[in-house]
Design an enzyme around this catalytic site. Sequence first.
Site, PDB file in Angstrom:
ATOM      1  N   CYS A 110      -6.895  -6.916 -11.195  1.00 55.55           N
ATOM      2  CA  CYS A 110      -6.023  -8.098 -11.168  1.00 55.55           C
ATOM      3  C   CYS A 110      -6.539  -9.176 -12.112  1.00 55.55           C
ATOM      4  CB  CYS A 110      -5.903  -8.642  -9.749  1.00 55.55           C
ATOM      5  SG  CYS A 110      -4.887  -7.579  -8.703  1.00 55.55           S
ATOM      6  N   GLU A 116      -1.720 -10.085  -6.128  1.00 54.28           N
ATOM      7  CA  GLU A 116      -1.747 -10.886  -7.356  1.00 54.28           C
ATOM      8  C   GLU A 116      -0.876 -10.256  -8.439  1.00 54.28           C
ATOM      9  OE1 GLU A 116      -4.255  -9.836  -5.521  1.00 54.28           O
ATOM     10  OE2 GLU A 116      -6.029 -11.109  -5.680  1.00 54.28           O
ATOM     11  N   GLU A 131       0.832  -1.209   0.000  1.00 50.75           N
ATOM     12  CA  GLU A 131       0.000   0.000   0.000  1.00 50.75           C
ATOM     13  C   GLU A 131       0.864   1.256   0.000  1.00 50.75           C
ATOM     14  OE1 GLU A 131      -2.800  -0.480   3.236  1.00 50.75           O
ATOM     15  OE2 GLU A 131      -3.892  -2.007   2.098  1.00 50.75           O
ATOM     16  N   CYS A 174      -1.942  -4.701  -5.657  1.00 49.51           N
ATOM     17  CA  CYS A 174      -2.448  -5.937  -5.067  1.00 49.51           C
ATOM     18  C   CYS A 174      -1.402  -7.046  -5.135  1.00 49.51           C
ATOM     19  CB  CYS A 174      -3.682  -6.414  -5.820  1.00 49.51           C
ATOM     20  SG  CYS A 174      -5.096  -5.316  -5.716  1.00 49.51           S
TER      21      CYS A 174
HETATM   22  N1  THU Z   1      -5.994  -6.416  -2.354  1.00 52.04           N
HETATM   23  C1  THU Z   1      -5.197  -7.364  -2.916  1.00 52.04           C
HETATM   24  O1  THU Z   1      -4.010  -7.451  -2.612  1.00 52.04           O
HETATM   25  N2  THU Z   1      -5.762  -8.199  -3.823  1.00 52.04           N
HETATM   26  C2  THU Z   1      -7.059  -8.142  -4.242  1.00 52.04           C
HETATM   27  O2  THU Z   1      -7.432  -8.824  -5.171  1.00 52.04           O
HETATM   28  C3  THU Z   1      -8.000  -7.255  -3.550  1.00 52.04           C
HETATM   29  C4  THU Z   1      -7.398  -6.237  -2.668  1.00 52.04           C
HETATM   30  C5  THU Z   1      -5.405  -5.490  -1.375  1.00 52.04           C
HETATM   31  C6  THU Z   1      -5.309  -4.065  -1.843  1.00 52.04           C
HETATM   32  C7  THU Z   1      -5.303  -3.324  -0.540  1.00 52.04           C
HETATM   33  O3  THU Z   1      -3.971  -3.267  -0.049  1.00 52.04           O
HETATM   34  C8  THU Z   1      -6.109  -4.202   0.401  1.00 52.04           C
HETATM   35  O4  THU Z   1      -6.182  -5.473  -0.204  1.00 52.04           O
HETATM   36  C9  THU Z   1      -7.517  -3.692   0.676  1.00 52.04           C
HETATM   37  O5  THU Z   1      -8.192  -3.441  -0.503  1.00 52.04           O
END
Ligand code: THU
Length: 130
Positions: free
Chosen positions: A89, A53, A42, A51
């Site tokens: 993603c 993925e 983040e 994300c």
């Molecule tokens: N997030 C992911 O890493 N993968 C996803 O497919 C959905 C969301 C993360 C992004 C962010 O850091 C946190 O989850 C909350 O949305």
Amino acid sequence: MESAVDAAIRARENAFAPFSKFKVGAAVLLRNGSVVSGCNVENASYGLTICAERVAVFKAVSEGARPGDFACVVVATDAAALTPPCGACRQILWEFCGDVPVVLVNLRGERREFLMKQLLPEAFDVSNLG
Ligand code: THU
């Protein structure tokens, strides 16, 4: 497959999620048997967050993997509701991984599996460019 599940769960521990506190781990299994993992990272400028993925896929691509090399994708969270990949993603996963199994797991040992075509039907991709 189990090596990728373990890697996704381990990668989740490295998640940098001070804002959402929602830690995600991902791993891709390549057809040559190697596993590449990633976690969400983040940023205080929230929209720059990436994300888990996409980190896993881009790490694999940066190490030489190409479309056709991917065997499956795993996403790990600690949520009771297993966490499917976000829309952005899904687009990236489709382009690099194609119609592979996507395995969702949580730390309670729950598991659910989808095919990419179920998660992103009628996808736009390179074949649409003509
Ligand atoms: N997030 C992911 O890493 N993968 C996803 O497919 C959905 C969301 C993360 C992004 C962010 O850091 C946190 O989850 C909350 O949305």
